[in-house]
Enzyme design. Structure first.
Site, PDB file in Angstrom:
ATOM      1  N   ASP A 121     -17.348   7.119  -1.508  1.00  0.00           N
ATOM      2  CA  ASP A 121     -16.073   6.955  -0.806  1.00  0.00           C
ATOM      3  C   ASP A 121     -15.751   8.313  -0.193  1.00  0.00           C
ATOM      4  O   ASP A 121     -16.383   9.327  -0.528  1.00  0.00           O
ATOM      5  CB  ASP A 121     -14.981   6.489  -1.784  1.00  0.00           C
ATOM      6  CG  ASP A 121     -13.648   6.189  -1.097  1.00  0.00           C
ATOM      7  OD1 ASP A 121     -13.624   6.023   0.147  1.00  0.00           O
ATOM      8  OD2 ASP A 121     -12.613   6.124  -1.802  1.00  0.00           O
ATOM      9  N   ARG A 132     -13.752  -8.539   2.028  1.00  0.00           N
ATOM     10  CA  ARG A 132     -12.325  -8.282   1.784  1.00  0.00           C
ATOM     11  C   ARG A 132     -11.510  -9.523   2.153  1.00  0.00           C
ATOM     12  O   ARG A 132     -10.588  -9.911   1.437  1.00  0.00           O
ATOM     13  CB  ARG A 132     -11.823  -7.083   2.625  1.00  0.00           C
ATOM     14  CG  ARG A 132     -12.361  -5.723   2.241  1.00  0.00           C
ATOM     15  CD  ARG A 132     -11.927  -5.279   0.852  1.00  0.00           C
ATOM     16  NE  ARG A 132     -10.485  -5.306   0.652  1.00  0.00           N
ATOM     17  CZ  ARG A 132      -9.637  -4.346   1.024  1.00  0.00           C
ATOM     18  NH1 ARG A 132     -10.082  -3.247   1.599  1.00  0.00           N
ATOM     19  NH2 ARG A 132      -8.335  -4.454   0.779  1.00  0.00           N
ATOM     20  N   ARG A 175       0.884  -1.180   0.000  1.00  0.00           N
ATOM     21  CA  ARG A 175       0.000   0.000   0.000  1.00  0.00           C
ATOM     22  C   ARG A 175       0.907   1.212   0.000  1.00  0.00           C
ATOM     23  O   ARG A 175       1.722   1.398   0.912  1.00  0.00           O
ATOM     24  CB  ARG A 175      -0.915   0.010   1.226  1.00  0.00           C
ATOM     25  CG  ARG A 175      -1.621   1.352   1.394  1.00  0.00           C
ATOM     26  CD  ARG A 175      -2.731   1.345   2.409  1.00  0.00           C
ATOM     27  NE  ARG A 175      -3.885   0.635   1.884  1.00  0.00           N
ATOM     28  CZ  ARG A 175      -5.118   0.720   2.401  1.00  0.00           C
ATOM     29  NH1 ARG A 175      -5.343   1.479   3.459  1.00  0.00           N
ATOM     30  NH2 ARG A 175      -6.120   0.051   1.865  1.00  0.00           N
ATOM     31  N   GLN A 231     -10.128  -4.060  -3.237  1.00  0.00           N
ATOM     32  CA  GLN A 231     -11.392  -3.541  -2.715  1.00  0.00           C
ATOM     33  C   GLN A 231     -12.535  -3.786  -3.705  1.00  0.00           C
ATOM     34  O   GLN A 231     -13.624  -4.217  -3.317  1.00  0.00           O
ATOM     35  CB  GLN A 231     -11.259  -2.024  -2.468  1.00  0.00           C
ATOM     36  CG  GLN A 231     -12.549  -1.379  -2.015  1.00  0.00           C
ATOM     37  CD  GLN A 231     -12.982  -1.856  -0.644  1.00  0.00           C
ATOM     38  OE1 GLN A 231     -12.208  -1.797   0.305  1.00  0.00           O
ATOM     39  NE2 GLN A 231     -14.200  -2.358  -0.506  1.00  0.00           N
ATOM     40  N   HIS A 233      -7.343   0.635  -6.442  1.00  0.00           N
ATOM     41  CA  HIS A 233      -7.543  -0.199  -5.244  1.00  0.00           C
ATOM     42  C   HIS A 233      -8.259  -1.492  -5.666  1.00  0.00           C
ATOM     43  O   HIS A 233      -9.411  -1.722  -5.309  1.00  0.00           O
ATOM     44  CB  HIS A 233      -8.371   0.588  -4.220  1.00  0.00           C
ATOM     45  CG  HIS A 233      -8.349   0.037  -2.835  1.00  0.00           C
ATOM     46  ND1 HIS A 233      -7.554  -1.028  -2.453  1.00  0.00           N
ATOM     47  CD2 HIS A 233      -9.047   0.400  -1.711  1.00  0.00           C
ATOM     48  CE1 HIS A 233      -7.760  -1.286  -1.161  1.00  0.00           C
ATOM     49  NE2 HIS A 233      -8.652  -0.440  -0.697  1.00  0.00           N
ATOM     50  N   CYS A 252     -16.278   1.598   0.697  1.00  0.00           N
ATOM     51  CA  CYS A 252     -15.123   0.752   1.064  1.00  0.00           C
ATOM     52  C   CYS A 252     -14.735   0.899   2.524  1.00  0.00           C
ATOM     53  O   CYS A 252     -14.061   0.030   3.068  1.00  0.00           O
ATOM     54  CB  CYS A 252     -13.947   1.061   0.151  1.00  0.00           C
ATOM     55  SG  CYS A 252     -13.276   2.730   0.319  1.00  0.00           S
TER      56      CYS A 252
END
Ligand code: CP
Ligand code: NVA
Length: 305
Positions: free
Chosen positions: A219, A287, A101, A131, A128, A259
């Protein structure tokens, strides 16, 4: 080498294989693969904060019989300027896969270039993908299939939006990305999209694009690294809040995805995120299931489609 870097680098068959494996894994509560990753280890490298990505990968490795190690920039030599290239070469001598990340997407590409083990994108400033695999799994689980579900993204054209656009192209999902003009998805992704035949992705500056949506997605309005112009972002994005009035324009059976972490009262109201249409905690749980399937695919342990 099976890297999991971005959804546009994998075909729909492979993505479908991973999705179906995760759904099966969840139904069977992981027992079918309990020792699939025995003896394998994963390094989780973080240059940005995380709750879900960190723990879902650790739980996934543990439940599949493997191990994981966390390396934070702040407590490692990465934080003192050791290069991604050297870090990639060293970690490859210790572990069987690396998740990163980070901020700049180029760093992820460097990690993949210099590692001799599979590399997984755990979020960059561009995308991402893990996700969105969990999001797709959540939609498929809820509606029974991804087919003909109309998806509307409301807010900033950020990393999560980009991976959603890539997924919509791969699976032929009708998707509208509703953002202010100044916050559209990056030009390079728009250019890529222009070269994809037959997709059903469209753009709108009107938050009213939510009308008739089956899946409404929001988001944060201030992603990690975007804090410098936070105040202006909040003001510009205010009309894109997913609140009860917004959800009432979507299909009566619409679901809400986010998310997480959520900034309640900004991009979404408590009434929506805690309401009956919200799937956010299934999405967060998924996830972990999808990480298992991604890991198995990276290690060549999923049957080919
Ligand atoms: N959704 C997500 O990636 O959460 P974290 O930042 O907590 O990992
Ligand atoms: N767009 C958000 C996602 C966090 C999981 C960010 O990059 O901060």
């Amino acid at each position: 080498m099976r890297h999991f870097l971005d959804l546009d680098l994998l075909n729909a068959e492979t993505l479908g294989l991973i999705l179906n494996a995760a759904l099966k894994e969840k139904r069977e509560r992981g027992f079918s693969k309990a020792s699939a990753l025995a003896g394998k280890s994963l390094a989780l490298v973080f240059e940005k904060n995380s709750t879900r990505t960190r723990i879902s990968f650790q739980a996934a490795m543990q439940q599949l019989g493997g191990q994981s190690f966390v390396l934070d920039a702040g407590t490692s030599q990465l934080g003192r300027g050791e290069t991604i290239a050297d870090t990639a070469r060293v970690l490859s001598r210790y572990v069987d896969a690396i998740m990163l990340r980070t901020d700049e997407h180029d760093k992820l590409e460097d990690m993949a270039r210099f590692a001799s083990v599979p590399v997984i994108n755990g979020l960059t400033d561009k995308s991402h993908p893990c996700q969105i695999m969990a999001d797709l799994m959540t939609v498929q689980e809820h509606f029974g299939s991804l087919k003909d579900r109309r998806v509307v993204w409301l807010g900033d054209g950020n990393n999560v939006a980009v991976s959603w656009v890539q997924a919509a192209v791969a699976f032929g999902i009708p998707m509208t990305v509703s953002t202010p003009a100044s916050m559209q998805i990056p030009q390079e992704v728009q250019d890529w999209l222009a070269n994809q035949g037959g997709h059903q992705v469209s753009f709108s500056e009107d938050p009213g694009a939510v009308a008739g949506a089956d899946v409404v997605i929001a988001d944060t309005w201030v992603s990690m690294g975007d804090e410098a112009d936070a105040e202006q972002r909040l003001a510009t994005l205010a009309p894109y809040q997913v609140n009860e009035a917004c959800m009432s324009k979507a299909s009566a059976s619409a679901v809400f995805l986010h998310c997480l972490p959520a900034h309640r009262g900004e991009e979404v109201t408590d009434g929506v995120i805690d309401g009956p249409q919200s799937l956010v905690f299934d999405e967060a749980e998924n996830r972990m299931h999808i990480q298992k399937a991604i890991l198995l695919w990276c290690f060549g342990l999923l049957d080919e489609a």
